[in-house]
Design a protein around this motif. Sequence first.
Motif, short mmCIF file in Angstrom:
data_model
loop_
_atom_site.label_atom_id
_atom_site.label_comp_id
_atom_site.label_asym_id
_atom_site.label_seq_id
_atom_site.Cartn_x
_atom_site.Cartn_y
_atom_site.Cartn_z
N ILE A 85 0.55 -0.64 -0.15
CA ILE A 85 -0.03 -0.09 -0.22
C ILE A 85 0.78 0.87 -0.04
O ILE A 85 1.87 1.83 1.10
CB ILE A 85 -1.19 -0.20 0.96
CG1 ILE A 85 -1.85 -0.96 1.67
CG2 ILE A 85 -1.96 0.85 0.98
CD1 ILE A 85 -2.67 -1.25 2.82
N ALA A 86 0.39 1.45 -1.78
CA ALA A 86 1.86 2.99 -1.08
C ALA A 86 1.12 4.38 -0.57
O ALA A 86 -0.17 4.83 -0.60
CB ALA A 86 1.55 3.92 -2.31
N PRO A 87 1.38 5.35 -0.03
CA PRO A 87 0.90 6.55 1.00
C PRO A 87 0.09 6.88 0.30
O PRO A 87 -1.17 7.10 0.74
CB PRO A 87 1.96 6.62 2.16
CG PRO A 87 3.34 6.07 1.37
CD PRO A 87 3.66 5.51 0.13
N GLU A 88 0.26 7.20 -0.83
CA GLU A 88 -1.11 8.35 -1.81
C GLU A 88 -1.86 8.05 -1.96
O GLU A 88 -2.57 8.19 -2.66
CB GLU A 88 0.23 9.21 -2.47
CG GLU A 88 0.63 8.18 -3.51
CD GLU A 88 2.07 7.66 -3.77
OE1 GLU A 88 2.18 6.51 -4.20
OE2 GLU A 88 2.86 7.75 -2.32
N GLU A 89 -2.02 6.36 -2.30
CA GLU A 89 -3.20 5.34 -3.23
C GLU A 89 -4.01 5.85 -2.62
O GLU A 89 -4.57 5.76 -1.45
CB GLU A 89 -2.35 4.34 -3.19
CG GLU A 89 -3.30 3.41 -4.48
CD GLU A 89 -2.42 2.14 -4.30
OE1 GLU A 89 -2.76 1.45 -5.19
OE2 GLU A 89 -1.16 1.67 -3.64
N ASN A 90 -5.33 5.71 -3.66
CA ASN A 90 -6.50 5.96 -3.21
C ASN A 90 -6.92 4.16 -2.20
O ASN A 90 -7.17 3.45 -3.25
CB ASN A 90 -7.16 6.13 -3.95
CG ASN A 90 -8.95 6.82 -2.56
OD1 ASN A 90 -9.36 5.43 -3.09
ND2 ASN A 90 -9.42 7.33 -3.67
N LEU A 91 -7.30 4.36 -1.00
CA LEU A 91 -8.06 2.86 -0.39
C LEU A 91 -8.94 3.04 -1.18
O LEU A 91 -9.44 1.20 -1.03
CB LEU A 91 -7.65 3.30 0.82
CG LEU A 91 -6.74 3.49 1.42
CD1 LEU A 91 -6.69 3.92 2.72
CD2 LEU A 91 -5.43 2.30 1.45
N VAL A 92 -9.87 3.37 -1.05
CA VAL A 92 -11.34 2.81 -2.38
C VAL A 92 -11.33 2.58 -3.53
O VAL A 92 -12.15 1.28 -4.21
CB VAL A 92 -12.20 4.43 -2.59
CG1 VAL A 92 -13.28 4.15 -2.75
CG2 VAL A 92 -12.73 5.17 -0.98
N ASP A 93 -10.05 2.82 -3.93
CA ASP A 93 -9.72 2.66 -5.50
C ASP A 93 -9.61 0.81 -5.11
O ASP A 93 -9.69 0.39 -5.99
CB ASP A 93 -9.03 3.05 -6.70
CG ASP A 93 -9.74 4.16 -6.42
OD1 ASP A 93 -10.31 4.97 -6.82
OD2 ASP A 93 -8.83 5.44 -7.18
N LEU A 94 -8.68 0.36 -3.78
CA LEU A 94 -8.02 -0.68 -4.02
C LEU A 94 -8.85 -1.79 -3.25
O LEU A 94 -8.58 -2.56 -2.96
CB LEU A 94 -6.90 -0.89 -3.15
CG LEU A 94 -5.51 0.71 -3.30
CD1 LEU A 94 -4.73 0.31 -2.44
CD2 LEU A 94 -5.12 -0.38 -3.97
N GLY A 95 -10.32 -1.37 -3.15
CA GLY A 95 -11.50 -2.45 -2.03
C GLY A 95 -11.81 -1.25 -1.33
O GLY A 95 -12.90 -2.39 -0.25
N LEU A 96 -11.13 -0.63 -0.81
CA LEU A 96 -11.71 -0.49 0.71
C LEU A 96 -13.28 0.53 0.72
O LEU A 96 -13.20 1.33 0.25
CB LEU A 96 -10.29 -0.33 2.15
CG LEU A 96 -11.34 0.51 2.76
CD1 LEU A 96 -10.32 -0.70 3.99
CD2 LEU A 96 -10.11 2.14 4.17
N ASP A 97 -14.20 -0.35 1.12
CA ASP A 97 -15.44 0.28 1.31
C ASP A 97 -16.22 0.94 2.34
O ASP A 97 -15.27 0.82 3.62
CB ASP A 97 -16.71 -0.99 0.70
CG ASP A 97 -16.69 -1.86 2.14
OD1 ASP A 97 -16.11 -2.01 3.03
OD2 ASP A 97 -17.59 -2.75 0.42
N SER A 98 -17.05 1.70 2.53
CA SER A 98 -17.76 2.53 3.46
C SER A 98 -17.57 1.74 4.63
O SER A 98 -17.10 2.10 6.30
CB SER A 98 -18.71 3.63 3.39
OG SER A 98 -20.07 2.24 2.91
N VAL A 99 -18.23 0.26 4.19
CA VAL A 99 -18.54 -0.88 5.97
C VAL A 99 -17.19 -0.72 6.59
O VAL A 99 -16.72 -0.74 7.53
CB VAL A 99 -19.18 -1.51 5.10
CG1 VAL A 99 -18.78 -2.72 6.30
CG2 VAL A 99 -20.41 -1.80 4.81
N ARG A 100 -16.03 -0.94 5.43
CA ARG A 100 -14.04 -1.72 5.71
C ARG A 100 -13.73 0.17 6.82
O ARG A 100 -13.00 0.18 7.46
CB ARG A 100 -14.09 -2.01 4.95
CG ARG A 100 -13.92 -3.12 4.82
CD ARG A 100 -12.88 -4.03 3.95
NE ARG A 100 -13.31 -5.29 2.93
CZ ARG A 100 -13.91 -5.77 1.71
NH1 ARG A 100 -14.48 -4.93 1.42
NH2 ARG A 100 -14.12 -6.83 1.87
#
Length: 79
Positions: free
Chosen positions: A25-40
Amino acid sequence: MSQTLSPERVRADVAELLDCDPADIAPEENLVDLGLDSVRIMILVERWRTAGATALEFPDLAEQPELGHWTALLTGGTA
């Protein structure tokens, strides 16, 4: 925000929910784009509140879903 949360803990918690290696996980990477949804994200909010970040709210994380931002917000350190 919390003395009990470390940059390593924040990274590990996010990686656990994304089912990936923390180093991927890169520090500037969008975590939603990686699959992190609102529930998580809410799971993380509750986990980190329990760990001492009692003032943490969902929008604090959702507005800028990047590991670097979250790490700075929660620990004052860098991802």
